[in-house]
Design an enzyme around this catalytic site. Structure first.
Site, short mmCIF file in Angstrom:
data_model
loop_
_atom_site.label_atom_id
_atom_site.label_comp_id
_atom_site.label_asym_id
_atom_site.label_seq_id
_atom_site.Cartn_x
_atom_site.Cartn_y
_atom_site.Cartn_z
N GLY A 78 -51.16 -18.40 -75.04
CA GLY A 78 -51.59 -17.65 -74.02
C GLY A 78 -50.83 -17.77 -72.82
N ASN A 194 -62.63 -17.54 -68.33
CA ASN A 194 -62.90 -18.82 -69.06
C ASN A 194 -63.62 -19.64 -68.50
OD1 ASN A 194 -60.60 -18.46 -67.05
ND2 ASN A 194 -60.15 -20.91 -67.52
N GLN A 222 -59.96 -15.27 -73.73
CA GLN A 222 -61.20 -16.00 -74.03
C GLN A 222 -62.08 -14.80 -74.64
OE1 GLN A 222 -62.27 -18.84 -74.07
NE2 GLN A 222 -60.75 -19.93 -72.70
N HIS A 244 -56.04 -20.25 -81.01
CA HIS A 244 -56.62 -21.43 -81.05
C HIS A 244 -58.16 -21.44 -80.15
CE1 HIS A 244 -56.15 -23.48 -76.86
NE2 HIS A 244 -55.07 -22.54 -76.81
N THR A 280 -36.93 -18.17 -84.15
CA THR A 280 -37.37 -18.06 -85.63
C THR A 280 -39.00 -17.89 -85.61
OG1 THR A 280 -35.58 -19.11 -86.46
CG2 THR A 280 -37.79 -19.07 -88.00
N CYS A 368 -57.02 -26.70 -68.27
CA CYS A 368 -55.89 -26.86 -67.68
C CYS A 368 -56.03 -27.84 -66.17
CB CYS A 368 -55.04 -25.67 -67.23
SG CYS A 368 -54.72 -24.94 -68.89
C1 LIG Z 1 -58.00 -17.22 -69.82
C2 LIG Z 1 -57.19 -18.34 -70.12
N1 LIG Z 1 -55.81 -17.71 -70.56
C3 LIG Z 1 -54.68 -18.28 -70.77
C4 LIG Z 1 -55.11 -19.54 -71.38
C5 LIG Z 1 -53.70 -20.38 -71.85
O1 LIG Z 1 -53.85 -20.33 -73.36
P1 LIG Z 1 -52.89 -21.22 -74.04
O2 LIG Z 1 -53.67 -22.74 -74.00
O3 LIG Z 1 -52.67 -20.73 -75.46
O4 LIG Z 1 -51.73 -21.44 -73.63
C6 LIG Z 1 -56.29 -20.19 -71.38
C7 LIG Z 1 -56.51 -21.50 -71.85
O5 LIG Z 1 -57.38 -22.05 -71.43
C8 LIG Z 1 -57.35 -19.38 -70.77
O6 LIG Z 1 -58.77 -19.61 -71.00
#
Ligand SMILES: Cc1ncc(COP(=O)(O)O)c(C=O)c1O
Length: 424
Positions: A78, A194, A222, A244, A280, A368
């Site tokens: 993401g 999220n 999400q 994931h 790749t 994060c």
């Molecule tokens: C709304 C949202 N966008 C983007 C991401 C980032 O995704 P990734 O962990 O695959 O980089 C997250 C991950 O928590 C998310 O909740």
């Protein structure tokens, strides 16, 4: 012995399902070739990769065949898809070795081509994002707007416009039109939060953006694999998803781009994926993402009903057991598996740590940002009272969460709350 952990942090990552792990392993062994190679092993790998691309696109409601087929680009997840979208959407792909323009120098800009290096001339592009975006959108957007060194020449950093959100966690659609100017090339609005799970009126936003010739990207990270997502019906120009979050493998995501929308690559290298995202491709991870999405599609209604029922039970029993609890965004349409609860009177960081010791894995907001003592920008933007912001925890369920786990989790949560109140 510590109690067996109950995992209620599926918004951070939803553990890979055994069927998906088996599919990843089988594909890794079955397709050892590089999908860009011309020999038979390469061609077999490419067929599996393209099959995964088509199936994922179909399930997400993209056009996968014909002259007007949409484009599905595999990325590492993401974060990469969101950065690629913000930096590259609406801009011509540059030839290998060429320099990618930025939104400030795109055709939507009125930059003076004869300007001295470093001279800011013309009107800056205005990129719009909502106030509740994930950091992979908000920080990417902020980085677009950084002042740049003089040698970059004639660059005008875009101005970042932020779309507000109401107390129910829904974006202020009524503000969107007034933020759009003739120099707005792009907006990005997430499909579901999220942090609160609140669903956003992205189809309505797309209609407004289309009327004004503004590209709209949605971060559906999400929502995909939890709620029905139809790329064509949404009417957006680009969409991000990552495997994931719906029990697929870590390390693969997609950026889906509507037919005819231009994209400048962020990476330069080979000609994979039309040189828009060289490197790749991982056939095994693509097959894993496809498998996880197919499993969701097969069980979508059952999973949604079960998770909604379990989430209701979780919330109702916590509300009954902790007098001052508040379900944040609880009055809005939400994803079925996300609950953000303020346990007013307690501290969110102390709560998450104590719950971890008691065997309940949850978080105090975006993964994060966890560990950060900063209050959640999403909850701040909603204008919630400080006592709710400082006491909120996010509990998120998955396809494998059981009723017994929910009942035991509530027992542990209420125990922890009572203990913290006693010592606090
Ligand atoms: C709304 C949202 N966008 C983007 C991401 C980032 O995704 P990734 O962990 O695959 O980089 C997250 C991950 O928590 C998310 O909740």
């Amino acid at each position: 012995m510590p109690p067996a952990a109950i995992y209620l942090d599926h918004n951070a990552t939803a553990p890979i399902l055994p069927e998906v792990a088996d599919a990843v392993r089988a594909a890794a062994l079955r397709y050892p070739g590089n999908p860009a190679s011309q020999h038979d092993a390469g061609r077999q790998a490419r067929r599996a990769l393209e099959q995964a691309r088509i199936r994922i696109g179909e399930i997400l409601g993209a056009r996968t065949t014909g002259m007007d087929a949409d484009q599905l680009i595999f990325t590492s997840g993401g974060t990469e898809s969101n950065n690629l979208a913000l930096r590259g959407l609406g801009q011509p792909p540059v030839p290998p070795g060429g320099r990618a323009p930025t939104h400030a120098t795109s055709s939507l800009m009125h930059a003076d081509p004869l300007a001295e290096p470093g001279t800011a001339i013309g009107a800056a592009a205005r990129v719009i994002i909502s106030a509740i975006e994930h950091p992979s959108i908000s920080r990417a957007a902020e980085s677009l707007a950084l002042p740049i060194p003089a040698r970059a020449g004639g660059f005008i950093p875009p101005v970042l416009q932020t779309l507000g959100v109401d107390a129910a966690g829904v974006i202020r659609l009524d503000q969107l039109e007034s933020l759009i100017t003739p120099t707005t090339p792009l907006a990005s609005i997430m499909l579901a939060s999220n942090e609160t799970g609140v669903l956003q009126p992205v189809a309505e936003a797309a209609a407004i953006c289309r009327r004004h010739g503004v590209l709209l990207h949605t971060d559906a990270t999400q929502a995909v694999g939890k709620a029905p997502v139809d790329f064509t019906a949404l009417g957006v120009d680009a969409l991000t998803a990552t495997a994931h979050k719906f029990h697929g493998p870590l390390g693969i995501g997609i950026l889906l781009i509507r037919h005819g929308v231009q994209l400048a690559p962020a990476l330069h290298g080979g000609f994979q994926q039309a040189a828009l995202r060289p490197g790749t491709e991982s056939v095994a991870l693509a097959v894993g993402m496809q498998t996880a999405l197919e499993l969701w599609q097969r069980e979508a209604d059952a999973r949604r009903e079960r998770m909604t029922m379990l989430r209701e039970r979780l919330e109702q029993t916590i509300l009954a057991g902790w007098r001052d609890a508040v379900v944040i965004g609880g009055q809005s349409p939400r994803l079925p598996h996300t609950s953000n609860i303020a346990l007013v009177g307690l501290n969110r960081q102390a709560l998450v740590m104590a719950l971890d010791l008691a065997g309940v894995a949850c978080s105090s907001g975006s993964a994060c940002a966890s560990g950060s003592s900063e209050p959640s920008p999403t909850l701040l933007a909603m204008g919630l009272p400080e006592e709710q912001i400082s006491s909120s925890v996010r509990l998120s369920l998955g396809a494998t969460t059981t009723l017994a786990e929910i009942d035991e989790a509530v027992r542990r949560i209420l125990n922890v709350c009572n203990n913290l109140r006693r010592v606090g």
